[in-house]
Design a protein around this motif. Structure first.
Motif, PDB file in Angstrom:
ATOM      1  N   MET A  85       0.839  -1.194   0.000  1.00  0.00           N
ATOM      2  CA  MET A  85       0.000   0.000   0.000  1.00  0.00           C
ATOM      3  C   MET A  85       0.873   1.243   0.000  1.00  0.00           C
ATOM      4  O   MET A  85       0.783   2.089   0.876  1.00  0.00           O
ATOM      5  N   THR A  86       1.785   1.314  -0.960  1.00  0.00           N
ATOM      6  CA  THR A  86       2.684   2.460  -0.950  1.00  0.00           C
ATOM      7  C   THR A  86       2.209   3.564  -1.871  1.00  0.00           C
ATOM      8  O   THR A  86       2.286   4.723  -1.525  1.00  0.00           O
ATOM      9  N   ASP A  87       1.705   3.196  -3.042  1.00  0.00           N
ATOM     10  CA  ASP A  87       1.276   4.255  -3.953  1.00  0.00           C
ATOM     11  C   ASP A  87      -0.221   4.221  -4.161  1.00  0.00           C
ATOM     12  O   ASP A  87      -0.718   3.871  -5.224  1.00  0.00           O
ATOM     13  N   ASN A  88      -0.885   4.590  -3.125  1.00  0.00           N
ATOM     14  CA  ASN A  88      -2.339   4.486  -3.162  1.00  0.00           C
ATOM     15  C   ASN A  88      -2.961   5.840  -3.426  1.00  0.00           C
ATOM     16  O   ASN A  88      -4.122   6.049  -3.142  1.00  0.00           O
ATOM     17  N   GLU A  89      -2.178   6.778  -3.956  1.00  0.00           N
ATOM     18  CA  GLU A  89      -2.655   8.145  -4.183  1.00  0.00           C
ATOM     19  C   GLU A  89      -4.076   8.131  -4.753  1.00  0.00           C
ATOM     20  O   GLU A  89      -4.349   7.457  -5.737  1.00  0.00           O
ATOM     21  N   GLY A  90      -4.965   8.857  -4.082  1.00  0.00           N
ATOM     22  CA  GLY A  90      -6.331   8.941  -4.595  1.00  0.00           C
ATOM     23  C   GLY A  90      -7.252   7.830  -4.142  1.00  0.00           C
ATOM     24  O   GLY A  90      -8.457   7.900  -4.325  1.00  0.00           O
ATOM     25  N   GLN A  91      -6.675   6.785  -3.528  1.00  0.00           N
ATOM     26  CA  GLN A  91      -7.512   5.642  -3.152  1.00  0.00           C
ATOM     27  C   GLN A  91      -8.365   5.951  -1.917  1.00  0.00           C
ATOM     28  O   GLN A  91      -9.504   5.513  -1.826  1.00  0.00           O
ATOM     29  N   PHE A  92      -7.785   6.686  -0.959  1.00  0.00           N
ATOM     30  CA  PHE A  92      -8.494   6.939   0.294  1.00  0.00           C
ATOM     31  C   PHE A  92      -8.693   8.431   0.530  1.00  0.00           C
ATOM     32  O   PHE A  92      -7.777   9.222   0.348  1.00  0.00           O
ATOM     33  N   ASP A  93      -9.886   8.758   0.971  1.00  0.00           N
ATOM     34  CA  ASP A  93     -10.145  10.135   1.382  1.00  0.00           C
ATOM     35  C   ASP A  93      -9.649  10.362   2.802  1.00  0.00           C
ATOM     36  O   ASP A  93      -9.198  11.444   3.143  1.00  0.00           O
ATOM     37  N   ALA A  94      -9.764   9.312   3.621  1.00  0.00           N
ATOM     38  CA  ALA A  94      -9.404   9.484   5.035  1.00  0.00           C
ATOM     39  C   ALA A  94      -8.704   8.238   5.559  1.00  0.00           C
ATOM     40  O   ALA A  94      -9.029   7.117   5.135  1.00  0.00           O
ATOM     41  N   ILE A  95      -7.761   8.458   6.450  1.00  0.00           N
ATOM     42  CA  ILE A  95      -7.169   7.346   7.196  1.00  0.00           C
ATOM     43  C   ILE A  95      -7.549   7.546   8.653  1.00  0.00           C
ATOM     44  O   ILE A  95      -7.428   8.656   9.192  1.00  0.00           O
ATOM     45  N   VAL A  96      -8.025   6.480   9.273  1.00  0.00           N
ATOM     46  CA  VAL A  96      -8.329   6.505  10.699  1.00  0.00           C
ATOM     47  C   VAL A  96      -7.330   5.589  11.378  1.00  0.00           C
ATOM     48  O   VAL A  96      -7.213   4.411  11.013  1.00  0.00           O
ATOM     49  N   VAL A  97      -6.603   6.114  12.351  1.00  0.00           N
ATOM     50  CA  VAL A  97      -5.618   5.300  13.068  1.00  0.00           C
ATOM     51  C   VAL A  97      -6.246   4.813  14.363  1.00  0.00           C
ATOM     52  O   VAL A  97      -6.568   5.610  15.245  1.00  0.00           O
ATOM     53  N   GLY A  98      -6.445   3.515  14.471  1.00  0.00           N
ATOM     54  CA  GLY A  98      -7.065   2.936  15.670  1.00  0.00           C
ATOM     55  C   GLY A  98      -8.494   2.516  15.375  1.00  0.00           C
ATOM     56  O   GLY A  98      -9.208   3.174  14.605  1.00  0.00           O
ATOM     57  N   SER A  99      -8.913   1.394  15.972  1.00  0.00           N
ATOM     58  CA  SER A  99     -10.248   0.853  15.690  1.00  0.00           C
ATOM     59  C   SER A  99     -11.054   0.659  16.966  1.00  0.00           C
ATOM     60  O   SER A  99     -11.956  -0.153  17.024  1.00  0.00           O
ATOM     61  N   GLY A 100     -10.689   1.394  18.013  1.00  0.00           N
ATOM     62  CA  GLY A 100     -11.399   1.255  19.290  1.00  0.00           C
ATOM     63  C   GLY A 100     -12.705   2.035  19.281  1.00  0.00           C
ATOM     64  O   GLY A 100     -13.339   2.216  18.228  1.00  0.00           O
ATOM     65  N   ILE A 101     -13.091   2.493  20.461  1.00  0.00           N
ATOM     66  CA  ILE A 101     -14.375   3.169  20.598  1.00  0.00           C
ATOM     67  C   ILE A 101     -14.468   4.363  19.659  1.00  0.00           C
ATOM     68  O   ILE A 101     -15.447   4.521  18.923  1.00  0.00           O
ATOM     69  N   THR A 102     -13.433   5.186  19.619  1.00  0.00           N
ATOM     70  CA  THR A 102     -13.528   6.397  18.787  1.00  0.00           C
ATOM     71  C   THR A 102     -13.164   6.133  17.335  1.00  0.00           C
ATOM     72  O   THR A 102     -13.789   6.687  16.429  1.00  0.00           O
ATOM     73  N   GLY A 103     -12.177   5.281  17.089  1.00  0.00           N
ATOM     74  CA  GLY A 103     -11.766   5.007  15.708  1.00  0.00           C
ATOM     75  C   GLY A 103     -12.871   4.304  14.938  1.00  0.00           C
ATOM     76  O   GLY A 103     -13.160   4.628  13.780  1.00  0.00           O
ATOM     77  N   GLY A 104     -13.497   3.335  15.590  1.00  0.00           N
ATOM     78  CA  GLY A 104     -14.592   2.612  14.938  1.00  0.00           C
ATOM     79  C   GLY A 104     -15.712   3.571  14.577  1.00  0.00           C
ATOM     80  O   GLY A 104     -16.290   3.504  13.480  1.00  0.00           O
TER      81      GLY A 104
END
Ligand code: FAD
Ligand code: SF4
Lengths: 565, 210
Positions: free
Chosen positions: A1-20
């Motif tokens: 996943m190095t050259d994913n330019e344009g693939q994602f609008d947002a990255i969320v770091v963490g999948s706990g209560i707030t990340g989820g």
């Protein structure tokens, strides 16, 4: 996943209560989201390995292997929620080390896994009030919150409607009512104590704990009503308590716009000083050691308070030598955790012929009653509240009783006497000296460890002293015989409400985030977990993190759509 | 539980799980003493002694007793793994002349060796050779001293606690002597308590705090 330019609008770091929740909100708003989680994948229903086990099916009968715990779980084992049934939902401290500043203690209880601590949390959900958002301004400690309750109220509504919170409406200014599912009843002793306290202290209210357990099924979410087992931290196949797995992840996945990566420890964000934007999120694949990165238009940090601060501190660069988003110099400072202790335990006579059926997965709460209209605290300016409940003892009482043989055995199969406990949680003052820094020591993956310097102060001690006195007075008045009570706070971290370090404020010179959770220094960076907190209140914080997360997601999406970021 | 994940129906899931348990008999985790380090491995005599002591504390009545459920072996396993802080170095104030010989290098106490010695001394010889009634008297005296008000530290308190754990978390102790209900399904806040009602071993709050 190095050259994913344009693939994602947002990255969320963490999948706990707030990340989820952030992933749900952002995907539902139409964004393509990559959620990056440090720990392993845990699948709802399929991976709750101990959920239905009886003690006799466990090698150490549910108590766990102390020798193993001392070696690998030296911190986690100090938490009473950590047992042989739940150990697979907490971190291995040996693999995930951190440092404590010399002479200071901090017990950091963590769950690094898909779902984070949404799987292990106590589910207590309380709104904050303007006593809380106004606290820093009122006594001059810490920086003023740039928001007040009225702004957050609709976001609390939105969150509660999705999460499902059961509770009783009480009309209290210090603990605003929410959108509640039907409350679970107080038990017979708690009802009596509620009445007796109210008769003597009209402004003090004992009410049922407001909890993210469904008292009514939610077929549209695939969630059943609570079965009153009170084994939630093992994972719940009924989906009856709110977790990432039971609620927010399925909602996000339903949009078809979510990508999840697990076993991925984010260690750094890169930043472009020319555009003042975060340009990439870097992580280490913890199974292969491979370094990877991805790009997106916006980044949400939801790694669980101190972890988010850790990532920012470790993202130092030439442009930001003291850490990303740290032009103010306050990044890492003013960390907090509620000062807590068992304020009173009392034997409650008079109910010997009454009992209950089922395991109610919540206790009771007595909201704050000091330092409200007037500052009447003796040596403290903020609040404390109690959580606890009345219960009957079972066989474990035999550990404190003399006797052997058939008579002793027969005594132990009877339902034991009623007792009631009140655990106090006091506001933690935001102090610059309580702070996070990067240690020179590295973790097993080569990332500098986090060092925690934390200490409760005079205000917290004074609040807990008062809490002990008042708890004893109330329980005695309610007919109890107080048998113990403490006023020394437990180690920092034991409330498991650690927060602060990237505080929100009006002024970029003295705060990290603006009133939309956006970094003053990087327009496309949002931090919406506990790191954002400018004060601690004395309520459990996660519901407030969620409301702020929902609000920030909405703001970020508008800014994106309007082309402002 | 992977079957429960696909085409999942809650009632089926619970029903199937409990039917399966009925059909197979719920598998109990075996107590494995074979994995213990040499210095923690009990002698046969220690195993017999621990089994008997556990049974004196919780004898067979109309329900099985501690010997029937292997609580003695559980205590040995638990002591080897340091449950109830039994592998922690003793607090200096607790080290008496009587206990000092039973300390390990790291300052922790060899509970089993202490118990064996304490019982044999009270029995003026081999505790196990005495009739059960006499054994019960000897143990009752040791128990009474340990649980008296203001009693000094005694290793017996931890051993007895582990016997209780071994018994009440066994299948018979947890579900015959006491009641075990994994899925109560409802919450009743105020019901009459009658003398013949037994406590729940699945009341986790009570187990923790009671
Ligand atoms: C036993 C217990 C009881 C609790 N009871 C309550 C309660 O009753 N009420 C309440 O409000 N709160 C309670 N809490 C606290 C509550 O769990 C937290 O406030 C809440 O989970 C915080 O949500 P979060 O999303 O910020 O962090 P978490 O839920 O901790 O999730 C953070 C996630 O980020 C991941 N992560 C961390 N670092 C990185 C990294 N570098 N890269 C990638 N991913 C990373 C973690 O693995 C984790 O999955 C309790 C906690 C525990 C443990
Ligand atoms: S108490 Fe309710 S929410 Fe908790 S595990 Fe049981 S059914 Fe699930």
């Amino acid at each position: 996943m190095t050259d994913n330019e344009g693939q994602f609008d947002a990255i969320v770091v963490g999948s706990g209560i707030t990340g989820g929740f952030a992933a749900k909100e952002l995907t539902e708003a139409g964004l393509k989201v990559l959620m990056i989680e440090r720990g392993r994948k845990i699948e709802h229903q399929i991976d709750y390995e101990t959920e239905t086990k009886a003690p006799w099916e466990m090698e150490f009968r549910g108590e766990g292997d102390t020798a193993l715990y001392e070696r690998d779980y030296a911190v986690q084992m100090l938490n009473r929620h950590f047992t042989e049934f739940t150990q697979n939902h907490f971190v291995n401290d040996a693999e995930q080390p951190y440092q404590k500043a010399p002479g200071k203690d901090f017990d950091w209880f963590r769950s690094y896994q898909l779902g984070g601590r949404s799987l292990t949390w106590g589910r207590q959900c309380y709104r904050w009030s303007d006593y809380d958002f106004g606290a820093n301004k009122r006594d001059g400690v810490g920086t003023d919150w740039p928001i007040r309750y009225a702004e957050l109220a609709p976001w609390y509504d939105r969150v509660e409607e999705f999460v499902g919170v059961s509770g009783a409406r009480e009309g209290l200014a210090q603990l605003p009512d929410g959108h509640f599912l039907p409350p679970m009843e107080l038990n017979v002793v708690e009802q009596a104590v509620r009445e007796r306290i109210r008769a003597k202290y009209p402004e003090r209210v004992l009410t049922i704990g407001r909890t993210a357990n469904l008292t009514e099924a939610r077929p549209e979410q695939g969630r059943a009503h609570c079965q009153y087992r009170s084994i939630c931290a093992r994972g719940c196949s009924y989906g009856a308590y709110f977790s990432t797995q039971s609620a927010s992840l399925p909602a996000a996945q339903k949009t078809g716009r979510l990508t999840v990566v697990t076993d991925a420890q984010v260690h750094r964000l890169s930043y472009d000083p020319a555009t003042r934007r975060v340009t990439a999120v870097h992580w280490i694949d913890t199974r292969t050691g491979e370094h990877k990165r991805a790009h997106s238009r916006i980044v949400f940090l939801n790694a669980g308070s101190f972890n988010s601060v850790h990532v920012l501190l470790n993202s130092r660069s030439e442009a930001m030598p003291n850490g990303l988003a740290n032009s103010s110099g306050v990044l890492g400072t003013h960390i907090m955790d509620h000062a807590s202790t068992l304020a009173a335990k009392a034997i409650m006579p008079g109910f010997e012929d009454r009992t209950t059926f089922g395991n109610r997965p919540t206790g009771v709460v007595i909201p704050r009653f000091k330092n409200m209209e007037t500052l009447d605290g003796d040596g403290f300016t903020r609040g404390y509240s109690y959580q606890g409940g009345a219960m009957q003892s079972t066989w474990t009482q035999g550990k404190r009783m003399g006797g052997i043989g058939a008579e002793y055995k027969d005594k132990l199969h009877q339902v034991g006497p009623w007792s009631m406990v009140l655990v106090a949680f006091a506001d933690s003052m935001p102090r610059a000296a309580n702070r996070l820094t990067l240690s020179k020591k590295l973790d097993p993956r080569g990332v500098p460890q986090l060092e925690i310097a934390f200490e409760h102060g005079a205000e917290e001690h004074a609040a807990l002293a008062d809490a002990k006195k008042e708890a004893a007075a109330m329980l005695t008045h309610a007919g109890g015989k107080v048998i113990m009570g403490f006023d020394r706070p437990n180690h920092g971290g034991t409330a498991i409400h650690e927060m602060g370090g990237a505080r929100m404020g009006w002024d970029p010179q003295t705060s990290v985030l603006n009133r939309w959770n956006q970094a003053h220094d990087a327009a496309n960076l949002f931090v919406t977990d506990g790191a954002q907190m400018s004060s601690s209140a004395c309520q459990n914080p996660s519901l407030t993190y969620l409301a702020l997360t929902a609000r920030a997601c909405d703001a970020a999406v508008s800014m994106l759509k309007e082309g402002r970021i | 539980m992977s079957a429960a994940g696909q085409g999942w129906n809650r009632r089926e899931f619970v029903g199937a799980a409990s039917l399966l348990a009925l059909a197979l008999g719920v598998p109990a985790a075996a107590i494995r003493l074979t994995d213990l380090d040499a210095q923690d491995a009990p002698t046969e005599r220690q195993r017999s002694l621990m089994t008997r002591v556990a049974d004196l504390v919780i004898p067979r009545t109309d329900t099985p007793g501690a010997a029937d459920v292997g609580a003695g072996d559980f205590v040995i396993l638990a002591l080897a793994h340091g449950l109830s802080e039994t592998r922690a170095p003793m607090a200096a104030a607790n080290v008496t002349a009587a206990l000092a010989p039973f300390r390990r290098r790291n300052g922790s106490l060899r509970y089993l060796a202490w118990l064996e010695n304490a019982l044999d001394r009270s029995a003026s010889g081999d505790f196990l050779r005495h009739p059960r009634e006499r054994q019960a008297e000897i143990l009752a005296a040791l128990d009474e001293a340990a649980f008296a008000k203001e009693a000094p530290f005694s290793p017996w308190n931890a051993i007895k606690g582990l016997i209780l754990t071994g018994y009440y978390t066994s299948e018979a102790g947890g579900s015959q002597e006491l009641r075990y209900e994994l899925v109560p399904g409802k919450w009743e806040w105020n019901i009459p308590l009658t003398p013949e009602m037994r406590a729940f071993s699945s009341d986790w709050t009570a187990v923790d705090f009671g």
